[in-house]
Design a protein around this motif. Structure first.
Motif, PDB file in Angstrom:
ATOM      1  N   VAL A 109       0.866  -1.170   0.000  1.00  0.00           N
ATOM      2  CA  VAL A 109       0.000   0.000   0.000  1.00  0.00           C
ATOM      3  C   VAL A 109       0.906   1.224   0.000  1.00  0.00           C
ATOM      4  CG1 VAL A 109      -1.860   1.194   1.204  1.00  0.00           C
ATOM      5  CG2 VAL A 109      -1.727  -1.301   1.283  1.00  0.00           C
ATOM      6  N   HIS A 110       0.863   2.019  -1.056  1.00  0.00           N
ATOM      7  CA  HIS A 110       1.829   3.105  -1.255  1.00  0.00           C
ATOM      8  C   HIS A 110       1.292   4.423  -0.686  1.00  0.00           C
ATOM      9  CE1 HIS A 110       4.766   1.015  -3.976  1.00  0.00           C
ATOM     10  NE2 HIS A 110       3.742   0.181  -4.044  1.00  0.00           N
ATOM     11  N   GLU A 111       1.287   4.518   0.651  1.00  0.00           N
ATOM     12  CA  GLU A 111       0.753   5.712   1.310  1.00  0.00           C
ATOM     13  C   GLU A 111       1.546   6.967   0.970  1.00  0.00           C
ATOM     14  OE1 GLU A 111      -0.280   5.839   5.384  1.00  0.00           O
ATOM     15  OE2 GLU A 111      -1.272   3.870   5.377  1.00  0.00           O
ATOM     16  N   ASP A 112       2.836   6.825   0.683  1.00  0.00           N
ATOM     17  CA  ASP A 112       3.661   7.996   0.407  1.00  0.00           C
ATOM     18  C   ASP A 112       3.153   8.782  -0.804  1.00  0.00           C
ATOM     19  OD1 ASP A 112       4.508   5.598  -0.982  1.00  0.00           O
ATOM     20  OD2 ASP A 112       6.186   6.776  -1.784  1.00  0.00           O
ATOM     21  N   CYS A 113       2.443   8.111  -1.715  1.00  0.00           N
ATOM     22  CA  CYS A 113       1.937   8.799  -2.902  1.00  0.00           C
ATOM     23  C   CYS A 113       0.914   9.882  -2.560  1.00  0.00           C
ATOM     24  CB  CYS A 113       1.316   7.800  -3.872  1.00  0.00           C
ATOM     25  SG  CYS A 113       2.510   6.629  -4.562  1.00  0.00           S
ATOM     26  N   ARG A 114       0.300   9.776  -1.377  1.00  0.00           N
ATOM     27  CA  ARG A 114      -0.684  10.797  -0.981  1.00  0.00           C
ATOM     28  C   ARG A 114      -0.014  12.140  -0.688  1.00  0.00           C
ATOM     29  NH1 ARG A 114      -3.915  14.037  -0.320  1.00  0.00           N
ATOM     30  NH2 ARG A 114      -6.064  13.897   0.477  1.00  0.00           N
ATOM     31  N   ASN A 115       1.311  12.125  -0.506  1.00  0.00           N
ATOM     32  CA  ASN A 115       2.059  13.356  -0.247  1.00  0.00           C
ATOM     33  C   ASN A 115       2.644  13.977  -1.511  1.00  0.00           C
ATOM     34  OD1 ASN A 115       1.953  13.928   2.549  1.00  0.00           O
ATOM     35  ND2 ASN A 115       3.363  12.253   2.986  1.00  0.00           N
ATOM     36  N   TRP A 116       2.501  13.315  -2.649  1.00  0.00           N
ATOM     37  CA  TRP A 116       3.115  13.830  -3.866  1.00  0.00           C
ATOM     38  C   TRP A 116       2.399  15.080  -4.365  1.00  0.00           C
ATOM     39  CZ3 TRP A 116       4.164   8.762  -7.142  1.00  0.00           C
ATOM     40  CH2 TRP A 116       5.158   8.020  -6.483  1.00  0.00           C
ATOM     41  N   LEU A 117       3.038  15.785  -5.270  1.00  0.00           N
ATOM     42  CA  LEU A 117       2.464  17.006  -5.835  1.00  0.00           C
ATOM     43  C   LEU A 117       1.184  16.678  -6.594  1.00  0.00           C
ATOM     44  CD1 LEU A 117       2.990  20.066  -6.252  1.00  0.00           C
ATOM     45  CD2 LEU A 117       4.122  19.451  -8.408  1.00  0.00           C
ATOM     46  N   LYS A 118       0.145  17.453  -6.345  1.00  0.00           N
ATOM     47  CA  LYS A 118      -1.167  17.253  -6.974  1.00  0.00           C
ATOM     48  C   LYS A 118      -1.636  15.796  -6.825  1.00  0.00           C
ATOM     49  CE  LYS A 118      -0.303  18.728 -11.134  1.00  0.00           C
ATOM     50  NZ  LYS A 118      -0.443  19.237 -12.527  1.00  0.00           N
ATOM     51  N   PRO A 119      -1.748  15.313  -5.585  1.00  0.00           N
ATOM     52  CA  PRO A 119      -2.066  13.898  -5.389  1.00  0.00           C
ATOM     53  C   PRO A 119      -3.532  13.585  -5.676  1.00  0.00           C
ATOM     54  CG  PRO A 119      -2.078  15.014  -3.293  1.00  0.00           C
ATOM     55  CD  PRO A 119      -1.633  16.042  -4.301  1.00  0.00           C
ATOM     56  N   SER A 120      -3.788  12.333  -5.982  1.00  0.00           N
ATOM     57  CA  SER A 120      -5.148  11.815  -5.913  1.00  0.00           C
ATOM     58  C   SER A 120      -5.507  11.666  -4.441  1.00  0.00           C
ATOM     59  CB  SER A 120      -5.235  10.456  -6.612  1.00  0.00           C
ATOM     60  OG  SER A 120      -6.491   9.842  -6.379  1.00  0.00           O
ATOM     61  N   ASP A 121      -6.806  11.619  -4.149  1.00  0.00           N
ATOM     62  CA  ASP A 121      -7.205  11.327  -2.773  1.00  0.00           C
ATOM     63  C   ASP A 121      -7.090   9.834  -2.463  1.00  0.00           C
ATOM     64  OD1 ASP A 121      -9.261  11.001  -4.596  1.00  0.00           O
ATOM     65  OD2 ASP A 121     -10.811  11.931  -3.372  1.00  0.00           O
ATOM     66  N   HIS A 122      -6.850   9.031  -3.486  1.00  0.00           N
ATOM     67  CA  HIS A 122      -6.581   7.603  -3.322  1.00  0.00           C
ATOM     68  C   HIS A 122      -5.085   7.343  -3.522  1.00  0.00           C
ATOM     69  CE1 HIS A 122     -10.873   6.151  -3.853  1.00  0.00           C
ATOM     70  NE2 HIS A 122     -10.951   7.378  -4.344  1.00  0.00           N
ATOM     71  N   ILE A 123      -4.619   6.205  -3.041  1.00  0.00           N
ATOM     72  CA  ILE A 123      -3.234   5.798  -3.255  1.00  0.00           C
ATOM     73  C   ILE A 123      -3.208   4.474  -4.015  1.00  0.00           C
ATOM     74  CG2 ILE A 123      -2.330   6.997  -1.232  1.00  0.00           C
ATOM     75  CD1 ILE A 123      -2.346   4.255   0.205  1.00  0.00           C
ATOM     76  N   PRO A 124      -2.093   4.164  -4.678  1.00  0.00           N
ATOM     77  CA  PRO A 124      -1.990   2.890  -5.383  1.00  0.00           C
ATOM     78  C   PRO A 124      -1.750   1.716  -4.445  1.00  0.00           C
ATOM     79  CG  PRO A 124      -0.067   4.271  -5.848  1.00  0.00           C
ATOM     80  CD  PRO A 124      -0.951   5.050  -4.922  1.00  0.00           C
TER      81      PRO A 124
END
Length: 264
Positions: A242-257
């Motif tokens: 579960v890639h929670e770190d993606c929620r911190n990326w620039l212009k994130p989705s509200d979901h993570i991969p």
């Protein structure tokens, strides 16, 4: 094909968030990425940046400004199907077959509106009817190696939400939705891969609202995104991330991969 990694991500507009899609593909290197809520018609889907990263096999079912699903892959795809479980033409499903015989079914179940009552809120009824049609479909999959992935818009377990008590009357965690999802799961004896590798009651979230000023600090998450496998496929799963770190990326989705790895 000895190993296979499959990712699923509600991207909330693939063109607007293409930078983080590319970043994720470069870093995680899944063999297959299933996207939901692409929000783009087929002719405008961003093929070129994906092909440059090696994802040359692409199956899409798009819709302007709303919904939309896609499968992008490093390995060949065949038999792409588009099923209309809402019976209204919305682009919410695409299914493909890999060379090893595995079916991957990518679905975006409707959110269902705000009120958990089909009489007051027709969108809630449409969501339940969608799941019921999927349940009938699932019952006919016996003997077919299948992976069902996507944004189910339901967090079924108490540990799939930040507060079970406070969300019992909130669409995505109501008993009627959880029961409907349970019938869907039973129809093909689906294995919930997320909970196979991260058993309850351990916290497991894949979505955090944009409304929170600091999503990580408040951590009011829900597990809306799922990977289910037929029993034979689940037996080949070796890891789930579960890639929670993606929620911190620039212009994130509200979901993570989420990503599952398999050994065939």
């Amino acid at each position: 094909m000895d190993t296979l990694s499959v990712a699923s991500w509600n991207i909330n507009s693939v063109r607007f968030r293409m930078d983080i899609v590319e970043k994720f593909l470069r870093e995680a290197q899944p063999d297959v990425l299933c996207l939901q809520e692409t929000k783009v018609v087929n002719q405008d889907f961003p093929h070129d940046p994906l092909r440059r990263l090696g994802y040359t096999h692409i199956a899409i079912n798009g819709q302007r400004m709303h919904h939309g699903v896609a499968v992008v892959s490093k390995v060949p795809l065949a038999e792409d199907d588009r099923l209309d479980w809402q019976a209204n033409g919305e682009a919410r499903h695409i299914g493909v077959r890999l060379a090893n015989g595995l079916r991957i079914e990518n679905v975006y179940i409707p959110a269902g509106g705000d009120v958990p009552d089909r009489e007051v809120n027709p969108k809630f009824g449409q969501k339940l009817d969608f799941i019921e049609r999927m349940t009938t479909w699932s019952a006919g999959l016996a003997g077919i190696p299948t992976l069902l992935v996507g944004d189910f818009n339901i967090a079924p377990l108490e540990s799939d939400v930040w507060s079970h008590k406070q969300l019992l009357d909130v669409v995505s965690h109501t008993p009627i939705e959880v029961e409907a999802l349970g019938r869907l799961q039973a129809a093909n004896d689906w294995v919930d891969l997320g909970r196979q590798f991260i058993p309850a009651p351990e916290r497991l979230f894949t979505w955090w609202s944009y409304r929170a000023k600091d999503w990580a600090a408040s951590d009011r998450g829900r597990r809306l995104d799922h990977m289910w496998a037929s029993r034979d496929v689940a037996a080949k799963a070796t890891a789930h991330r579960v890639h929670e770190d993606c929620r911190n990326w620039l212009k994130p989705s509200d979901h993570i991969p989420i990503v599952t790895e398999f050994a065939f």
